[in-house]
Design an enzyme around this catalytic site. Structure first.
Site, short mmCIF file in Angstrom:
data_model
loop_
_atom_site.label_atom_id
_atom_site.label_comp_id
_atom_site.label_asym_id
_atom_site.label_seq_id
_atom_site.Cartn_x
_atom_site.Cartn_y
_atom_site.Cartn_z
CG ASP A 197 -12.21 -62.25 111.26
OD1 ASP A 197 -13.43 -62.10 111.40
OD2 ASP A 197 -11.73 -62.97 110.37
CE LYS A 213 -12.91 -59.17 109.14
NZ LYS A 213 -14.03 -59.55 110.00
N1 LIG Z 1 -14.62 -63.17 116.41
C1 LIG Z 1 -15.65 -62.38 116.15
O1 LIG Z 1 -16.04 -61.56 116.99
C2 LIG Z 1 -16.39 -62.49 114.87
C3 LIG Z 1 -16.08 -63.45 113.94
N2 LIG Z 1 -16.86 -63.58 112.83
C4 LIG Z 1 -16.60 -64.62 111.84
O2 LIG Z 1 -16.77 -65.90 112.45
C5 LIG Z 1 -15.92 -66.87 111.83
C6 LIG Z 1 -15.05 -67.53 112.87
O3 LIG Z 1 -14.23 -66.55 113.51
P1 LIG Z 1 -13.57 -66.76 114.93
O4 LIG Z 1 -14.30 -67.80 115.69
O5 LIG Z 1 -13.37 -65.43 115.51
O6 LIG Z 1 -12.15 -67.30 114.51
P2 LIG Z 1 -11.20 -68.31 115.28
O7 LIG Z 1 -9.86 -68.14 114.70
O8 LIG Z 1 -11.37 -68.18 116.75
O9 LIG Z 1 -11.83 -69.70 114.85
C7 LIG Z 1 -11.98 -70.06 113.51
C8 LIG Z 1 -12.49 -71.46 113.43
O10 LIG Z 1 -12.72 -71.80 112.07
C9 LIG Z 1 -11.92 -72.91 111.69
N3 LIG Z 1 -11.45 -72.67 110.33
C10 LIG Z 1 -10.73 -71.61 109.88
N4 LIG Z 1 -10.47 -71.74 108.58
C11 LIG Z 1 -11.04 -72.89 108.21
C12 LIG Z 1 -11.13 -73.57 106.99
N5 LIG Z 1 -10.55 -73.09 105.88
N6 LIG Z 1 -11.83 -74.74 106.97
C13 LIG Z 1 -12.42 -75.21 108.09
N7 LIG Z 1 -12.37 -74.61 109.28
C14 LIG Z 1 -11.68 -73.47 109.34
C15 LIG Z 1 -10.79 -72.95 112.69
O11 LIG Z 1 -10.26 -74.24 112.84
C16 LIG Z 1 -11.50 -72.46 113.96
O12 LIG Z 1 -12.22 -73.50 114.55
C17 LIG Z 1 -15.18 -66.10 110.73
O13 LIG Z 1 -15.94 -66.17 109.54
C18 LIG Z 1 -15.20 -64.66 111.24
O14 LIG Z 1 -15.02 -63.73 110.21
C19 LIG Z 1 -17.96 -62.80 112.62
C20 LIG Z 1 -18.29 -61.83 113.51
C21 LIG Z 1 -17.48 -61.54 114.65
O1 LIG Z 2 -15.52 -56.44 116.67
C1 LIG Z 2 -15.23 -55.94 115.60
O2 LIG Z 2 -14.89 -54.78 115.44
C2 LIG Z 2 -15.26 -56.73 114.32
C3 LIG Z 2 -15.81 -58.10 114.38
C4 LIG Z 2 -15.71 -58.66 113.00
O3 LIG Z 2 -14.64 -58.70 112.44
C5 LIG Z 2 -16.90 -59.06 112.28
O4 LIG Z 2 -18.00 -58.64 112.66
O5 LIG Z 2 -16.77 -59.79 111.29
#
Ligand SMILES: NC(=O)C1=CN([C@@H]2O[C@H](COP(=O)(O)OP(=O)(O)OC[C@H]3O[C@@H](n4cnc5c(N)ncnc54)[C@H](O)[C@@H]3O)[C@@H](O)[C@H]2O)C=CC1
Ligand SMILES: O=C(O)CCC(=O)C(=O)O
Length: 444
Positions: free
Chosen positions: A166, A126
């Protein structure tokens, strides 16, 4: 003292200012107790757990960039290459002001077991930076991403370490980073996933984490004799994971009542309008206060509050530690059936325990959100064979991977006499393959 307790104690002592990393290690090791106890002598001899909790490599670097007014800024960049026992390091890049080494280590540690659960050949890593993309112009984002990649490109490659998106890192940022990697290294290879479709990206990667979450939720409910259609859900977040979780939930006949961002949350009694949400977040990069303009019947509230809304399902999709003990109590009080984690470690250890003790079906993020990284691995396969699969092909593979994860998680918990403890099931199923590979590869 037991082997597990010794290792937890030494992790806390060696990494004193990293509470999120402690939390992730405790969650995994505590639930692995039955497996560790059954193999204690063998694992102790080769210091298996000590090696598992120590990243293979941690890279920390300076990221200088210049804003639109000509002012220079300096951020800190990180890449933690945690474990390569089953494949090249794989995991996203987080751009958020809260990023520090402890957060990147917790995410990297989780990623090791998650990636193993996908059954695809990817190790765990990461990265990220304390850079805040909010309010920055496209040029400023490009300046940061180019500077970040100028240093990171020395340590990554299609067969060594393949970062992705992420929080704060989406298609725009991946594009700028890919361009800079190619420019400096002079190779056109699948070094990042989540790329645009015109330069090696995979169809369905954008949707994959949210869709995968719903495929797992649907299957897990089914195994518990519950039909997902007709249920209501609370979702937190409004980013990549939340948007596509809401989209797939709606397609499966679930009415999603809420979503949120870091300032506030929306309640829509008629079900969240995904098209409106996409326009607000993906096109306009605006706040959720805009939602009411599209849906006058909805309510906007400042602060947090999603988990007090009565619903059958809770899908935390924002960030770590966003579902606290008091929230778990509210969910139980409101008769919530299942909590499935779209985000990484969104539920605190106390909240998880409370939910499980009160009969709520609980699917941990490392299983429930594994669809994103699984589809990234499918993107790597397409890049290697220089072919592109159709949306339906990728989506079908994603669905089958998520169903497989669900069954492996359920079966592993049963095998150790803890039927229904899916935290234990996911950790055991993820751990076994990594442990086998590490044992086979000697002390390294
Ligand atoms: N994008 C991906 O493919 C993956 C993401 N994740 C996890 O999913 C979660 C969301 O990621 P994404 O949707 O990709 O990110 P993103 O940046 O697209 O969205 C993040 C969301 O969380 C909110 N947020 C961020 N920090 C916050 C806080 N401190 N308090 C309240 N809301 C907050 C933001 O306003 C936004 O709505 C994270 O935990 C990430 O690690 C897990 C697996 C894969
Ligand atoms: O697509 C990836 O390689 C990583 C996605 C990710 O950051 C996660 O699974 O938390």
């Amino acid at each position: 003292m037991s082997y597990v307790d010794e290792v937890i104690e030494s992790v806390v002592a060696k990494n004193p200012a990293e509470p999120e990393f402690h939390q992730a290690v405790k969650e995994v090791l505590e639930s692995l107790r039955p497996v560790i106890e059954a193999n204690e002598e063998k694992y102790r001899k080769v210091a298996l757990l000590e090696r598992m909790v120590e990243p293979e490599r941690q890279i920390k670097f300076r990221v200088p960039w210049v804003d639109d007014k000509g002012q220079a800024h300096v951020n800190t960049g990180y890449r933690v290459q945690f474990n390569s026992a089953i494949g090249p390091y794989k995991g996203g890049i987080r751009l958020h002001p809260s990023v520090n080494i402890g957060i990147i280590k917790f995410l990297g540690f989780e990623q090791v077991f998650k990636n193993s659960l996908t059954s695809l050949p990817i190790g765990g890593g990461k990265g990220g930076s304390d850079f805040d993309p909010k309010g920055k112009s496209d040029r400023e984002i490009m300046a940061f991403c180019q500077s970040f990649m100028t240093e990171l490109c020395k340590y990554i490659g299609a067969d060594t370490d393949v970062p992705a998106g992420d929080i704060g890192t989406g298609a725009r940022e991946i594009g700028f980073m890919f361009g800079q990697y190619k420019r400096i290294r002079g190779v056109y290879e699948g070094v990042l996933t989540g790329k645009g479709l015109s330069y090696g990206g995979s169809l369905a990667r954008t949707e994959a984490t949210g869709y995968g979450l719903l495929y797992l939720t649907q299957e897990l409910l089914k195994l518990n004799g519950i039909d997902i259609a007709g249920k209501t859900a609370c979702v937190s977040g409004s980013g990549n994971v939340a948007i596509y979780a809401i989209e797939k939930a709606t397609q499966l006949g679930v009415k999603v009542l809420t979503c949120s961002d870091s300032n506030g949350w929306v309640y829509d009694p008629d079900g969240i309008d995904v098209a409106a949400l996409k326009e607000i977040k993906e096109v306009n990069r605006a706040r959720l206060t805009e939602y009411k303009k599209y849906r006058p019947n909805s309510e906007y509230h400042e602060g947090r509050g999603v988990w007090v809304v009565k619903a059958d399902l809770a899908l935390p999709c924002a960030t770590q530690n966003e579902l606290l003990l008091e929230d778990a109590k509210a969910l139980v009080e409101n008769g919530c059936t299942a909590v499935c984690e779209g985000a990484n470690m969104p539920t605190t250890l106390e909240a998880t325990k409370y939910l499980q003790e009160h009969g709520v079906i609980f699917a941990p993020g490392k299983a429930a959100n594994a669809g994103g990284v699984a589809t990234s691995a499918l993107e790597m396969s397409q890049n290697s064979e220089r072919l592109s699969w159709t949306f339906d092909e990728v989506d079908a593979k994603l669905k089958s991977i998520m169903i497989n994860i669900t069954h492996n998680m359920v079966d592993a918990a049963k095998r150790y006499g803890h039927e229904g403890d899916y935290v234990m099931g996911a950790n055991i199923a993820g751990f076994e393959k990594v442990a086998d590979a590490m044992m086979a590869q000697g002390i390294c």
